[in-house]
Design a protein around this motif. Structure first.
Motif, mmCIF file in Angstrom:
data_model
loop_
_atom_site.group_PDB
_atom_site.id
_atom_site.type_symbol
_atom_site.label_atom_id
_atom_site.label_comp_id
_atom_site.label_asym_id
_atom_site.label_seq_id
_atom_site.Cartn_x
_atom_site.Cartn_y
_atom_site.Cartn_z
ATOM 1 N N ALA A 69 -0.008 -6.631 -0.138
ATOM 2 C CA ALA A 69 -0.016 -6.419 1.365
ATOM 3 C C ALA A 69 -1.740 -6.768 1.959
ATOM 4 C CB ALA A 69 0.031 -4.912 2.340
ATOM 5 N N GLY A 70 -2.432 -6.732 -0.005
ATOM 6 C CA GLY A 70 -3.913 -6.729 0.325
ATOM 7 C C GLY A 70 -4.254 -7.587 0.067
ATOM 8 N N ILE A 71 -5.382 -8.249 0.567
ATOM 9 C CA ILE A 71 -5.943 -9.573 -0.467
ATOM 10 C C ILE A 71 -6.999 -9.462 -0.767
ATOM 11 C CG2 ILE A 71 -3.917 -10.984 0.936
ATOM 12 C CD1 ILE A 71 -5.920 -12.058 2.448
ATOM 13 N N ASP A 72 -7.591 -8.209 -0.650
ATOM 14 C CA ASP A 72 -9.189 -8.252 -1.124
ATOM 15 C C ASP A 72 -9.773 -8.532 -2.041
ATOM 16 O OD1 ASP A 72 -7.505 -5.388 -1.082
ATOM 17 O OD2 ASP A 72 -9.012 -5.239 -2.272
ATOM 18 N N GLY A 142 -5.567 4.514 10.202
ATOM 19 C CA GLY A 142 -5.108 2.384 9.756
ATOM 20 C C GLY A 142 -3.588 2.741 10.415
ATOM 21 N N PRO A 143 -3.633 2.833 11.879
ATOM 22 C CA PRO A 143 -2.242 3.295 12.425
ATOM 23 C C PRO A 143 -1.663 1.613 12.657
ATOM 24 C CG PRO A 143 -3.502 3.373 14.116
ATOM 25 C CD PRO A 143 -4.595 2.932 13.368
ATOM 26 N N GLY A 144 -1.652 0.391 11.954
ATOM 27 C CA GLY A 144 -1.196 -0.648 11.456
ATOM 28 C C GLY A 144 0.907 -0.096 11.614
ATOM 29 N N VAL A 193 -5.785 14.214 6.431
ATOM 30 C CA VAL A 193 -5.694 13.153 7.322
ATOM 31 C C VAL A 193 -5.563 12.072 6.249
ATOM 32 C CG1 VAL A 193 -8.202 11.751 6.974
ATOM 33 C CG2 VAL A 193 -8.088 14.190 7.443
ATOM 34 N N ILE A 194 -4.698 11.012 6.294
ATOM 35 C CA ILE A 194 -4.370 10.272 5.739
ATOM 36 C C ILE A 194 -4.361 8.469 5.786
ATOM 37 C CG2 ILE A 194 -1.451 9.575 5.376
ATOM 38 C CD1 ILE A 194 -0.653 11.672 7.360
ATOM 39 N N SER A 195 -5.248 8.107 5.550
ATOM 40 C CA SER A 195 -5.639 6.516 5.145
ATOM 41 C C SER A 195 -4.966 5.421 5.136
ATOM 42 C CB SER A 195 -7.043 6.846 4.639
ATOM 43 O OG SER A 195 -7.207 5.512 4.719
ATOM 44 N N VAL A 196 -4.652 4.702 5.289
ATOM 45 C CA VAL A 196 -3.656 3.099 4.876
ATOM 46 C C VAL A 196 -4.254 1.788 5.148
ATOM 47 C CG1 VAL A 196 -1.333 4.511 4.811
ATOM 48 C CG2 VAL A 196 -2.047 3.155 6.725
ATOM 49 N N LEU A 197 -5.266 2.266 5.609
ATOM 50 C CA LEU A 197 -6.825 1.285 5.284
ATOM 51 C C LEU A 197 -6.746 0.142 4.684
ATOM 52 C CD1 LEU A 197 -9.461 3.116 7.450
ATOM 53 C CD2 LEU A 197 -8.104 1.635 8.803
ATOM 54 N N PRO A 198 -6.996 -1.207 5.035
ATOM 55 C CA PRO A 198 -7.105 -1.895 3.920
ATOM 56 C C PRO A 198 -8.882 -2.234 3.660
ATOM 57 C CG PRO A 198 -7.152 -2.825 6.162
ATOM 58 C CD PRO A 198 -6.714 -1.648 6.442
ATOM 59 N N SER A 199 -9.006 -3.095 2.636
ATOM 60 C CA SER A 199 -10.483 -3.013 2.452
ATOM 61 C C SER A 199 -11.243 -3.460 2.903
ATOM 62 C CB SER A 199 -9.988 -3.289 1.304
ATOM 63 O OG SER A 199 -11.632 -3.208 0.279
ATOM 64 N N THR A 200 -12.111 -3.749 4.135
ATOM 65 C CA THR A 200 -12.784 -4.840 4.326
ATOM 66 C C THR A 200 -14.230 -4.114 4.378
ATOM 67 O OG1 THR A 200 -12.074 -3.599 6.591
ATOM 68 C CG2 THR A 200 -10.706 -5.510 6.289
ATOM 69 N N GLY A 225 -4.570 3.667 0.923
ATOM 70 C CA GLY A 225 -5.397 2.787 1.697
ATOM 71 C C GLY A 225 -5.644 2.038 0.271
ATOM 72 N N ARG A 226 -7.079 1.948 0.220
ATOM 73 C CA ARG A 226 -7.705 1.234 -0.377
ATOM 74 C C ARG A 226 -8.965 1.954 -1.116
ATOM 75 N NH1 ARG A 226 -4.108 -1.697 -1.769
ATOM 76 N NH2 ARG A 226 -4.371 -4.277 -1.501
ATOM 77 N N GLY A 227 -9.181 2.042 -2.345
ATOM 78 C CA GLY A 227 -9.570 3.339 -3.396
ATOM 79 C C GLY A 227 -11.795 3.586 -3.039
ATOM 80 N N ASP A 228 -12.109 2.205 -1.858
ATOM 81 C CA ASP A 228 -13.639 2.245 -2.083
ATOM 82 C C ASP A 228 -13.502 2.541 -0.310
ATOM 83 O OD1 ASP A 228 -12.330 -0.172 -0.158
ATOM 84 O OD2 ASP A 228 -12.720 -1.778 -1.277
ATOM 85 N N LEU A 229 -12.410 2.927 0.405
ATOM 86 C CA LEU A 229 -12.934 3.806 1.508
ATOM 87 C C LEU A 229 -13.767 5.223 1.603
ATOM 88 C CD1 LEU A 229 -11.406 4.773 4.363
ATOM 89 C CD2 LEU A 229 -9.976 6.534 3.306
ATOM 90 N N VAL A 230 -13.706 5.291 0.254
ATOM 91 C CA VAL A 230 -14.709 6.229 0.279
ATOM 92 C C VAL A 230 -15.030 6.941 -1.052
ATOM 93 C CG1 VAL A 230 -12.701 8.237 0.149
ATOM 94 C CG2 VAL A 230 -15.297 9.023 -0.179
ATOM 95 N N ALA A 231 -17.050 7.075 -1.942
ATOM 96 C CA ALA A 231 -17.716 7.155 -3.077
ATOM 97 C C ALA A 231 -15.995 7.675 -4.156
ATOM 98 C CB ALA A 231 -18.715 7.316 -3.190
ATOM 99 N N GLU A 232 -16.211 7.722 -5.229
ATOM 100 C CA GLU A 232 -14.855 8.667 -5.673
ATOM 101 C C GLU A 232 -16.266 9.849 -6.254
ATOM 102 O OE1 GLU A 232 -11.515 6.825 -7.814
ATOM 103 O OE2 GLU A 232 -12.882 7.415 -9.282
ATOM 104 N N SER A 233 -17.115 9.964 -6.893
ATOM 105 C CA SER A 233 -18.012 10.832 -6.517
ATOM 106 C C SER A 233 -17.862 12.121 -5.705
ATOM 107 C CB SER A 233 -19.854 10.447 -6.729
ATOM 108 O OG SER A 233 -19.715 9.623 -5.591
ATOM 109 N N VAL A 234 -18.437 11.179 -3.916
ATOM 110 C CA VAL A 234 -18.327 12.350 -2.511
ATOM 111 C C VAL A 234 -16.773 13.150 -3.086
ATOM 112 C CG1 VAL A 234 -17.914 12.056 -0.566
ATOM 113 C CG2 VAL A 234 -19.761 10.825 -1.819
ATOM 114 N N LEU A 235 -15.450 12.062 -3.384
ATOM 115 C CA LEU A 235 -14.179 13.214 -3.552
ATOM 116 C C LEU A 235 -14.406 14.071 -4.250
ATOM 117 C CD1 LEU A 235 -11.624 12.793 -1.853
ATOM 118 C CD2 LEU A 235 -10.985 10.742 -3.077
ATOM 119 N N ILE A 236 -14.550 14.007 -5.559
ATOM 120 C CA ILE A 236 -14.765 14.903 -6.713
ATOM 121 C C ILE A 236 -15.610 15.888 -6.555
ATOM 122 C CG2 ILE A 236 -15.607 14.806 -9.114
ATOM 123 C CD1 ILE A 236 -14.573 12.011 -9.701
#
Lengths: 314, 314
Positions: A69-72, A142-144, A193-200, A225-236
């Motif tokens: 699905a992703g072509i990023d 990302g309600p696609g 909070v559920i993300s299925v956003l692509p990376s753009t 969706g994609r790992g770059d939605l949020v900085a992993e350090s923020v999430l941790i």
């Protein structure tokens, strides 16, 4: 016309293609190093092997079919430059992905991880803290095709769904739609909070510390969706400080997730190794999309299904 | 009128009852040994403490409110003899139980146990054998309030549902209804066999080795009704010989399941310690049913909600 597969097919699938398209020369079971790359007009791959070096060699390439699905991760500028058409398999992920999201939500709500642990110890422990999904509220980024299927299933469980994207246009699987600029205001009221956003360009780093601070302490954050939605350090930090209740992550900044990454060991984090879209039916479904498009291509009809806008990146 | 609770309430719940029913004397937080048993016209309990000795002492008892669905462990003959009305809380289990059933089905389908194990070892392992629930077929034994809710949710996932009970009467959550006498014939085609049957003369030992032999080798058997539906020895043999793919059990012949029971360690068996109906909302929901019935009772209206047929046992 020559078509090259770097995706491995089953013998019956190869036979079907050869029989169905007698005028096409198929090169099955090839890699990026094979010389048939030079003469193939179409390449069917999972996308990860498409790089600038391959594009240089693929002098006849006009159509790239990516069974993903992703072509990023692909060199989009070069692809656009060479006027190569790209199609993907968006849509075929919606069933396995939505089922995965619901599996994780329900497992947490109905105490399955606790139960599995107790079974290992042969311990009859009824001190579960199970609750009900019914009556909760979910925000879907990302309600696609995939996000809508998640929303539809959540609605069946009696969950109120809020969809969030750029346009905010109505969607039957969402009880309500909001735009990205309204996101922060609504986070304090939602349970999921559920993300299925692509990376753009628009989604990279969309969520920041401020967003996690706004979420309920009991909320569950799910990134499929994609790992770059949020900085992993923020999430941790959000998980360590219990700003949120739990995270379920199917995507990461770096995959495979390095063994030293803290996420592995956090008790309020579920690590899913980017498998939520996998299904025994994956390759067959991809082939069905490919075959439909190949029929069109052979008739010089270039209105292919699942055409990707290479400029936009999805 | 005196009402005695052996169920523990929260202070705000006790206050609400006292305020709402000024003519009723409530005895909260009592046990079967307390002398107020003798004068109570109604007792609210989870049912497990209702035995012949208590019934002897409860000389004024006219109404027994049981905050549970099954009443099979209670002395039904004596209750019928004394003309005591029994109400239960059937219906309030449907949401947590249906969510539990779906949680287990989806967790298995989407490889959650495998994922959890790998996370403990910090191992990025994508060799899941995930598949899709969509397109499968489920047979629901006992399509009452709970079974119908399970059926409704399965239908939302694109599962074909077959309900099975004594009557075979139509049910909107079941694509098809069959009777007990047609059960064996249909087992070879279904992927899930889900029982929520109560324990009655008709259901005890309903499933035998013949039934497990008829099931698909990949099928999942789920018992969320009562442990006496099938002899545990039969079930253990079926699992050891891989006659079926997996079992998820919330009920057992003996509860708690003894530590030496083989079921604990079978790799294709999930032991759920009779928790599938538990929910943080349980007592409050039970009280709401009780309050509605108490209002009727005080008006001498004995058409109580959730009245149990003591003869039939459900």
């Amino acid at each position: 016309m020559e078509v090259l597969f770097t995706i491995k097919l089953k013998p019956y699938q190869e036979e079907r293609l050869v029989t169905k398209f007698p005028d096409v020369t198929f090169h099955f079971d090839k890699s990026a190093d094979d010389k048939e790359i030079e003469t193939a007009a179409a390449i069917v791959s999972y996308g990860s092997n498409i790089n600038v070096a391959l594009l240089e060699k693929a002098k006849s390439l006009k159509w790239l079919m990516v069974a993903s699905a992703g072509i990023d991760k692909m060199p989009l500028a070069e692809i656009a430059d060479k006027n190569i058409m790209v199609t993907n398999v968006r849509g075929i992920h919606k069933t396995p992905m939505a089922e995965s999201v619901l599996a994780h939500i329900l497992a947490l709500k109905r105490s399955l991880p606790f139960m599995y642990k107790n079974q290992e110890a042969k311990e009859w422990n009824r001190r579960v803290r199970s609750s009900e999904l019914k009556g909760s509220k979910a925000l879907i980024l990302g309600p696609g095709a995939i996000g809508s299927e998640i929303g539809r299933l959540l609605q069946a469980f009696g969950v109120r769904t809020i969809g969030c994207n750029r346009s905010g246009n109505a969607n039957p699987s969402m009880d309500e739609m909001i735009r990205f600029d309204g996101l922060l205001d609504r986070l304090p009221e939602v349970d999921y909070v559920i993300s299925v956003l692509p990376s753009t360009q628009e989604t990279r780093g969309l969520l920041t510390e401020e967003h996690f601070q706004a979420m309920k302490e009991t909320s569950v954050f799910m990134n499929f969706g994609r790992g770059d939605l949020v900085a992993e350090s923020v999430l941790i930090e959000a998980l360590k400080n219990e700003m949120i209740g739990h995270a379920v992550l199917d995507v990461f900044e770096n995959e495979p997730l390095p063994v030293e990454n803290e996420l592995w060991a956090l008790p309020n984090c579920t690590v899913s190794p980017h498998v939520s879209s996998l299904s025994g039916k994956y390759v067959e479904r991809s082939l069905i999309i490919f075959e439909g498009n190949l029929e069109k291509w052979l008739k010089a009809d270039h209105t292919l299904d699942n055409l990707v806008d290479v400029q936009k990146g999805y």
